[in-house]
Motif scaffolding. Structure first.
Motif, short mmCIF file in Angstrom:
data_model
loop_
_atom_site.label_atom_id
_atom_site.label_comp_id
_atom_site.label_asym_id
_atom_site.label_seq_id
_atom_site.Cartn_x
_atom_site.Cartn_y
_atom_site.Cartn_z
N GLU A 149 -115.76 25.57 40.47
CA GLU A 149 -115.44 25.54 38.95
C GLU A 149 -116.57 26.17 38.17
OE1 GLU A 149 -112.91 23.29 35.51
OE2 GLU A 149 -114.31 22.09 36.86
N ALA A 150 -117.76 25.91 38.56
CA ALA A 150 -119.03 26.24 37.85
C ALA A 150 -119.69 27.42 38.69
CB ALA A 150 -119.91 25.12 37.63
N TYR A 151 -120.07 28.18 37.86
CA TYR A 151 -121.05 29.48 38.57
C TYR A 151 -122.29 29.01 39.47
CZ TYR A 151 -118.19 32.70 35.86
OH TYR A 151 -117.29 33.66 35.39
N TRP A 152 -122.91 27.87 38.80
CA TRP A 152 -124.17 27.46 39.71
C TRP A 152 -123.71 26.74 40.70
CZ3 TRP A 152 -124.46 22.35 40.82
CH2 TRP A 152 -123.60 21.53 40.09
N HIS A 153 -122.72 26.00 40.85
CA HIS A 153 -121.99 25.31 41.77
C HIS A 153 -121.72 26.12 43.05
CE1 HIS A 153 -119.03 22.15 43.67
NE2 HIS A 153 -120.28 21.82 44.26
N LEU A 154 -120.96 27.22 42.68
CA LEU A 154 -120.51 28.17 43.89
C LEU A 154 -122.00 28.98 44.33
CD1 LEU A 154 -118.39 30.05 45.23
CD2 LEU A 154 -118.95 31.57 43.24
N ALA A 155 -122.90 29.23 43.38
CA ALA A 155 -124.15 30.03 43.91
C ALA A 155 -124.99 29.12 44.64
CB ALA A 155 -124.91 30.45 42.71
N PHE A 156 -125.19 27.75 44.15
CA PHE A 156 -125.85 27.00 45.36
C PHE A 156 -125.33 26.94 46.74
CE2 PHE A 156 -126.89 22.89 46.74
CZ PHE A 156 -128.46 22.89 46.72
N ASN A 157 -124.03 26.76 46.78
CA ASN A 157 -123.20 26.44 47.92
C ASN A 157 -123.25 27.59 48.72
OD1 ASN A 157 -122.82 23.49 47.72
ND2 ASN A 157 -120.56 23.90 47.01
N MET A 158 -122.80 28.84 48.06
CA MET A 158 -122.90 29.97 48.83
C MET A 158 -124.28 30.48 49.37
SD MET A 158 -119.78 30.54 49.18
CE MET A 158 -119.74 28.74 49.30
N LEU A 159 -125.23 30.30 48.76
CA LEU A 159 -126.75 30.32 49.18
C LEU A 159 -127.00 29.64 50.27
CD1 LEU A 159 -128.75 31.05 46.05
CD2 LEU A 159 -128.24 32.64 47.78
N SER A 160 -126.69 28.39 50.19
CA SER A 160 -126.94 27.38 51.40
C SER A 160 -126.06 27.85 52.54
CB SER A 160 -126.35 25.99 50.93
OG SER A 160 -127.39 25.46 49.91
N LEU A 161 -124.74 28.28 52.36
CA LEU A 161 -124.12 28.90 53.46
C LEU A 161 -124.68 29.74 54.29
CD1 LEU A 161 -121.42 28.93 55.07
CD2 LEU A 161 -120.24 29.91 53.31
N TRP A 162 -124.97 30.67 53.46
CA TRP A 162 -125.50 31.94 53.83
C TRP A 162 -127.00 31.62 54.77
CZ3 TRP A 162 -124.13 36.70 55.05
CH2 TRP A 162 -125.03 37.89 55.52
N TRP A 163 -127.56 30.73 54.19
CA TRP A 163 -129.01 30.47 54.95
C TRP A 163 -128.81 29.46 56.12
CZ3 TRP A 163 -132.14 25.61 54.95
CH2 TRP A 163 -133.41 25.74 55.42
N LEU A 164 -128.11 28.67 56.02
CA LEU A 164 -127.64 27.87 57.34
C LEU A 164 -126.72 28.42 58.07
CD1 LEU A 164 -127.72 24.40 55.22
CD2 LEU A 164 -129.42 25.16 56.66
N GLY A 165 -125.78 28.97 57.52
CA GLY A 165 -124.79 29.32 58.66
C GLY A 165 -124.99 30.48 59.59
N GLY A 166 -125.70 31.47 59.30
CA GLY A 166 -126.20 32.53 59.99
C GLY A 166 -126.83 32.11 61.21
N PRO A 167 -127.85 31.15 61.35
CA PRO A 167 -128.56 30.89 62.44
C PRO A 167 -127.89 29.87 63.27
CG PRO A 167 -130.08 30.67 60.64
CD PRO A 167 -128.69 31.15 60.12
N LEU A 168 -126.83 29.08 62.68
CA LEU A 168 -125.82 28.15 63.42
C LEU A 168 -124.86 28.95 63.84
CD1 LEU A 168 -125.28 24.96 61.10
CD2 LEU A 168 -126.41 25.17 63.37
N GLU A 169 -124.22 29.77 63.39
CA GLU A 169 -123.19 30.73 63.98
C GLU A 169 -123.75 31.52 65.18
OE1 GLU A 169 -119.95 34.48 62.81
OE2 GLU A 169 -121.48 33.55 61.43
N ALA A 170 -124.89 32.06 65.07
CA ALA A 170 -125.59 32.53 66.25
C ALA A 170 -126.01 31.86 67.42
CB ALA A 170 -126.99 33.41 65.86
N ALA A 171 -126.31 30.42 67.12
CA ALA A 171 -126.58 29.39 68.07
C ALA A 171 -125.58 28.92 68.52
CB ALA A 171 -127.51 28.37 67.38
N LEU A 172 -124.21 28.69 67.95
CA LEU A 172 -123.10 28.12 68.56
C LEU A 172 -122.00 28.97 68.97
CD1 LEU A 172 -122.78 25.30 65.81
CD2 LEU A 172 -123.94 25.15 67.91
N GLY A 173 -121.79 30.12 68.51
CA GLY A 173 -120.83 31.04 68.67
C GLY A 173 -119.70 30.99 67.50
N ARG A 174 -119.03 31.77 67.47
CA ARG A 174 -118.06 31.63 66.46
C ARG A 174 -117.12 30.52 66.47
NH1 ARG A 174 -116.56 38.21 66.24
NH2 ARG A 174 -118.29 38.65 65.45
#
Length: 301
Positions: A149-174
């Motif tokens: 609902e809030a811009y800051w909430h979306l921004a914080f979660n999406m930054l975390s998703l990008w920072w954590l998700g990339g290395p995890l996706e590379a390590a685990l597979g899609r």
């Protein structure tokens, strides 16, 4: 989860012999405890090539750059047994896009929010409940994971998703990465439904994000990297979780626990039973999710 089997001894060998590490696939006389994160062959320091996650062997590096792997090289795999892909962030990009698209839809049609958020029963007493998970709308356990609902909430979660998700996706597979994300998010939703007030509406990808935090900590420990940065970041997020009254801490804790359990199964599963262990653990977590949902529904109806 699993323990490495001990080395067999001969029938008359009663002395404890130290286990020998495997030899490098290119230099068999050099013992090593490091394996290529793609094909999992043992590699010595001379053959180790730095990668985004762990180390790779020269053959896999040549294959990734277009030179093609050696004829005898095993098919490149991630540390969790997933398939190595050209774009290791594809699923992360798709998840990010879905979250942003739902956010735009909610801004365009605010009334849609009441149909997507996680709530036990709605409206509250003395009115007759007509909406909520307790009324059979289990889909809210999923839709709330992609709603902000809030811009800051979306921004914080999406930054975390990008920072954590990339290395995890590379390590685990899609496939394994997507499974981890969804299982963690569902565990966070289920624990919120079980413990929070039935008329308390909640939304956000935080449960899934905390699952990525937990799995990242497991992966960092598995690769023997410095854990202090991820632990410090996790502690900061937990302090914020319990220090801010408007945050559904249940979703964070549920996602974190599910992420640690699922992540451990992903990176520590024995090779001969890898798929069964990994997806079997995910299935067990989902059984717990269903159990919590059924229990809370029985309490509210």
């Amino acid at each position: 989860m699993d323990q490495a089997p001990g080395s067999p001894q001969g029938p008359e060998d009663h002395s404890a012999q130290p286990a020998r590490s495997p030899g490098c696939y290119r230099h068999p006389d050099r013992e090593t405890g490091i394996r290529c994160t793609r094909c999992e062959r043992p590699i010595c320091p001379e053959c180790m090539v730095n990668a985004s996650v762990g180390f790779q062997c020269p053959d896999c590096v040549r294959g990734a750059s277009g030179g093609g792997p050696a004829p005898t090289a095993a098919r490149p795999r991630t540390i969790a047994g997933g398939t190595v892909t050209a774009d290791p962030r594809l699923v992360t990009k798709i998840l990010l896009g879905i979250n942003v698209a739902v956010f735009i839809a909610l801004k365009a049609s605010p009334s849609l929010r009441d149909h997507l958020v996680l709530v036990g029963t709605w409206p509250p007493a003395p009115f007759t409940p007509t909406q909520g998970v307790a009324e059979g709308e289990w889909y809210r356990l999923v839709t709330s994971m992609f709603s902000h609902e809030a811009y800051w909430h979306l921004a914080f979660n999406m930054l975390s998703l990008w920072w954590l998700g990339g290395p995890l996706e590379a390590a685990l597979g899609r496939a394994r990465y997507l499974t981890l994300y969804l299982v963690s998010g569902l565990a966070g939703s289920a624990l919120t439904y079980l413990l929070a007030s039935p008329i308390q509406a909640s939304l956000g990808a935080s449960g899934a994000i905390f699952g990525l935090f937990g799995a990242t900590a497991v992966l960092v420990r598995r690769l023997n990297y410095d854990m202090r940065p991820i632990i410090a970041l996790l502690v900061i997020n937990l302090v914020i979780t319990f220090g801010w009254s408007s945050i559904a801490w249940e979703a964070h804790i549920g996602g974190l626990v599910a992420g640690v359990v699922t992540g451990y199964a992903m990176v520590h599963a024995p090779r001969e039973r890898r798929t069964l262990t990994q997806y079997g653990t995910c299935a067990l977590v989902l059984v717990v999710v269903v159990g919590m949902t059924v229990l809370r529904t029985a309490q509210l109806t």
